[in-house]
Design a protein around this motif. Structure first.
Motif, mmCIF file in Angstrom:
data_model
loop_
_atom_site.group_PDB
_atom_site.id
_atom_site.type_symbol
_atom_site.label_atom_id
_atom_site.label_comp_id
_atom_site.label_asym_id
_atom_site.label_seq_id
_atom_site.Cartn_x
_atom_site.Cartn_y
_atom_site.Cartn_z
ATOM 1 N N VAL A 149 -79.227 97.562 58.635
ATOM 2 C CA VAL A 149 -79.989 98.765 58.300
ATOM 3 C C VAL A 149 -79.844 99.098 56.818
ATOM 4 C CG1 VAL A 149 -80.123 101.262 58.679
ATOM 5 C CG2 VAL A 149 -79.991 99.704 60.635
ATOM 6 N N ALA A 150 -78.641 98.964 56.277
ATOM 7 C CA ALA A 150 -78.414 99.274 54.859
ATOM 8 C C ALA A 150 -79.188 98.327 53.940
ATOM 9 C CB ALA A 150 -76.923 99.205 54.543
ATOM 10 N N THR A 151 -79.473 97.137 54.403
ATOM 11 C CA THR A 151 -80.190 96.141 53.605
ATOM 12 C C THR A 151 -81.700 96.342 53.649
ATOM 13 O OG1 THR A 151 -78.396 94.584 54.055
ATOM 14 C CG2 THR A 151 -80.432 93.644 53.238
ATOM 15 N N LEU A 152 -82.182 97.022 54.654
ATOM 16 C CA LEU A 152 -83.625 97.184 54.853
ATOM 17 C C LEU A 152 -84.369 97.694 53.613
ATOM 18 C CD1 LEU A 152 -85.908 96.832 56.901
ATOM 19 C CD2 LEU A 152 -85.388 99.124 57.760
ATOM 20 N N ASP A 154 -83.804 97.216 50.585
ATOM 21 C CA ASP A 154 -83.820 96.180 49.554
ATOM 22 C C ASP A 154 -84.873 95.103 49.804
ATOM 23 O OD1 ASP A 154 -81.678 97.497 48.396
ATOM 24 O OD2 ASP A 154 -80.188 96.207 49.374
ATOM 25 N N VAL A 155 -85.250 94.880 51.055
ATOM 26 C CA VAL A 155 -86.182 93.791 51.355
ATOM 27 C C VAL A 155 -87.561 94.277 51.794
ATOM 28 C CG1 VAL A 155 -84.337 92.175 51.943
ATOM 29 C CG2 VAL A 155 -85.417 93.505 53.750
ATOM 30 N N LEU A 156 -87.679 95.528 52.138
ATOM 31 C CA LEU A 156 -88.975 96.063 52.538
ATOM 32 C C LEU A 156 -89.879 96.145 51.307
ATOM 33 C CD1 LEU A 156 -90.145 97.056 55.246
ATOM 34 C CD2 LEU A 156 -89.650 99.385 54.479
ATOM 35 N N PRO A 157 -91.057 95.526 51.357
ATOM 36 C CA PRO A 157 -91.949 95.578 50.190
ATOM 37 C C PRO A 157 -92.297 97.030 49.836
ATOM 38 C CG PRO A 157 -92.768 94.021 51.837
ATOM 39 C CD PRO A 157 -91.641 94.769 52.464
ATOM 40 N N PRO A 158 -92.466 97.337 48.555
ATOM 41 C CA PRO A 158 -92.761 98.716 48.137
ATOM 42 C C PRO A 158 -93.969 99.333 48.849
ATOM 43 C CG PRO A 158 -92.317 97.344 46.227
ATOM 44 C CD PRO A 158 -92.362 96.428 47.415
ATOM 45 N N TYR A 159 -94.990 98.541 49.108
ATOM 46 C CA TYR A 159 -96.171 99.085 49.768
ATOM 47 C C TYR A 159 -95.911 99.438 51.236
ATOM 48 C CZ TYR A 159 -96.946 94.364 51.633
ATOM 49 O OH TYR A 159 -96.813 93.152 52.275
ATOM 50 N N ARG A 160 -94.737 99.048 51.758
ATOM 51 C CA ARG A 160 -94.373 99.401 53.134
ATOM 52 C C ARG A 160 -93.194 100.374 53.185
ATOM 53 N NH1 ARG A 160 -95.181 93.618 56.020
ATOM 54 N NH2 ARG A 160 -97.426 93.749 56.152
ATOM 55 N N SER A 161 -92.853 100.962 52.057
ATOM 56 C CA SER A 161 -91.692 101.866 52.027
ATOM 57 C C SER A 161 -91.874 103.062 52.958
ATOM 58 C CB SER A 161 -91.409 102.333 50.598
ATOM 59 O OG SER A 161 -92.518 103.058 50.100
ATOM 60 N N ARG A 162 -93.103 103.456 53.221
ATOM 61 C CA ARG A 162 -93.342 104.577 54.135
ATOM 62 C C ARG A 162 -92.932 104.223 55.564
ATOM 63 N NH1 ARG A 162 -97.451 102.380 56.481
ATOM 64 N NH2 ARG A 162 -99.299 101.548 55.542
ATOM 65 N N LEU A 163 -92.719 102.955 55.851
ATOM 66 C CA LEU A 163 -92.327 102.499 57.184
ATOM 67 C C LEU A 163 -90.814 102.330 57.334
ATOM 68 C CD1 LEU A 163 -95.134 99.815 57.678
ATOM 69 C CD2 LEU A 163 -95.075 102.172 58.546
ATOM 70 N N ALA A 165 -88.309 104.437 57.870
ATOM 71 C CA ALA A 165 -87.675 105.140 58.990
ATOM 72 C C ALA A 165 -87.998 104.484 60.332
ATOM 73 C CB ALA A 165 -88.099 106.608 58.997
ATOM 74 N N VAL A 166 -89.247 104.107 60.553
ATOM 75 C CA VAL A 166 -89.605 103.495 61.831
ATOM 76 C C VAL A 166 -89.000 102.096 61.951
ATOM 77 C CG1 VAL A 166 -91.840 102.458 61.220
ATOM 78 C CG2 VAL A 166 -91.432 103.272 63.553
ATOM 79 N N ASN A 167 -88.878 101.375 60.844
ATOM 80 C CA ASN A 167 -88.246 100.060 60.889
ATOM 81 C C ASN A 167 -86.752 100.179 61.192
ATOM 82 O OD1 ASN A 167 -90.523 98.439 60.490
ATOM 83 N ND2 ASN A 167 -90.420 98.706 58.283
ATOM 84 N N GLU A 168 -86.111 101.199 60.643
ATOM 85 C CA GLU A 168 -84.701 101.437 60.978
ATOM 86 C C GLU A 168 -84.566 101.770 62.465
ATOM 87 O OE1 GLU A 168 -81.055 104.533 60.137
ATOM 88 O OE2 GLU A 168 -82.533 104.244 58.544
ATOM 89 N N ARG A 169 -85.458 102.612 62.986
ATOM 90 C CA ARG A 169 -85.417 102.936 64.420
ATOM 91 C C ARG A 169 -85.623 101.687 65.266
ATOM 92 N NH1 ARG A 169 -88.489 107.326 62.988
ATOM 93 N NH2 ARG A 169 -90.363 106.502 63.988
ATOM 94 N N ALA A 170 -86.510 100.798 64.825
ATOM 95 C CA ALA A 170 -86.754 99.553 65.562
ATOM 96 C C ALA A 170 -85.481 98.711 65.636
ATOM 97 C CB ALA A 170 -87.883 98.761 64.904
ATOM 98 N N LEU A 171 -84.786 98.562 64.510
ATOM 99 C CA LEU A 171 -83.533 97.798 64.505
ATOM 100 C C LEU A 171 -82.502 98.422 65.439
ATOM 101 C CD1 LEU A 171 -83.205 97.115 60.676
ATOM 102 C CD2 LEU A 171 -83.453 95.359 62.453
ATOM 103 N N ARG A 172 -82.304 99.723 65.305
ATOM 104 C CA ARG A 172 -81.282 100.420 66.114
ATOM 105 C C ARG A 172 -81.652 100.464 67.593
ATOM 106 N NH1 ARG A 172 -77.240 102.238 63.117
ATOM 107 N NH2 ARG A 172 -77.583 102.780 60.933
ATOM 108 N N THR A 173 -82.942 100.598 67.899
ATOM 109 C CA THR A 173 -83.370 100.614 69.298
ATOM 110 C C THR A 173 -83.170 99.244 69.937
ATOM 111 O OG1 THR A 173 -84.956 102.371 68.836
ATOM 112 C CG2 THR A 173 -85.293 101.114 70.866
ATOM 113 N N GLY A 174 -83.520 98.186 69.223
ATOM 114 C CA GLY A 174 -83.274 96.833 69.729
ATOM 115 C C GLY A 174 -81.801 96.586 69.963
ATOM 116 N N PHE A 175 -80.974 97.060 69.048
ATOM 117 C CA PHE A 175 -79.525 96.928 69.189
ATOM 118 C C PHE A 175 -79.048 97.676 70.433
ATOM 119 C CE2 PHE A 175 -75.143 98.167 68.308
ATOM 120 C CZ PHE A 175 -74.585 96.984 67.842
#
Length: 191
Positions: A149-152, A154-163, A165-175
């Motif tokens: 999650v802390a690395t997200l 750094d690798v998320l493209p700038p044009y997807r930075s608005r995503l 929070a939902v990408n973090e939720r996706a990682l944590r929910t899968g976990f």
């Protein structure tokens, strides 16, 4: 010690982003990583693959392997081709929303995760691979979920930075939703 991960799906599922995220999190954790990604000529719907090799010392071989310790399969079109390449005793994380073929090869542990369904529940079907990656981290302990999650950012493209929070939720929910299947990547995994 080295571990290999094969990732596959179709374009638009986030395979390349997931591979970069895991590779960077592993690198940040002090491990050696080699990664190779490939995809078809189509942006969406074509085959996309990534191979990661991670180890506790320098990796000398290229990231092309015929057999692997693990795989993450996001689409049924490539499920057999990849699960059959997992060595006995290895682990396969399979997107059970789209991969319904059975039985899986003997001798491997299969962690079925309804990644596309979970991502859809989160309102971000494009984050399905991140759901599966969260489950992979839980099932193998290859790196900690907080490291991922802390690395997200750094690798998320700038044009997807608005995503973010939902990408973090996706990682944590899968976990959180990963089943009890546990095949530790390291003798003292970080699960």
């Amino acid at each position: 010690m080295e571990r290999e991960l094969l990732m596959t799906g179709i374009g638009g599922q986030g395979i390349q982003l997931g591979a970069r995220l895991l590779a960077q999190a592993l690198t940040n954790a002090g491990l050696a990583v080699s990664m190779f990604g490939s995809y078809g000529g189509m942006m969406r719907g074509g085959n996309t693959e990534a191979t990661l090799i991670v180890g506790d010392c320098a990796i000398e071989s290229p990231p092309t392997v015929s057999r692997a310790w693990s795989c993450l399969v996001m689409h049924e079109a490539y499920a057999d081709k990849f699960t059959e390449r997992v060595r006995p005793g290895g682990v396969a994380v399979v997107n059970s929303t789209l991969c319904t073929a059975r039985p899986w090869p003997d001798g491997i542990r299969v962690l079925e995760v309804p990644a596309t369904g979970v991502a859809d529940e989160l309102g971000a079907v494009g984050a399905a691979t991140l759901v599966a990656l969260g489950a992979y981290v839980r099932g193998t302990g290859i790196v900690g979920i907080d490291d991922l999650v802390a690395t997200l950012p750094d690798v998320l493209p700038p044009y997807r930075s608005r995503l973010l929070a939902v990408n973090e939720r996706a990682l944590r929910t899968g976990f959180a939703r990963a089943a009890a299947t546990y095949v530790p990547a390291w003798p003292e995994a970080v699960a």
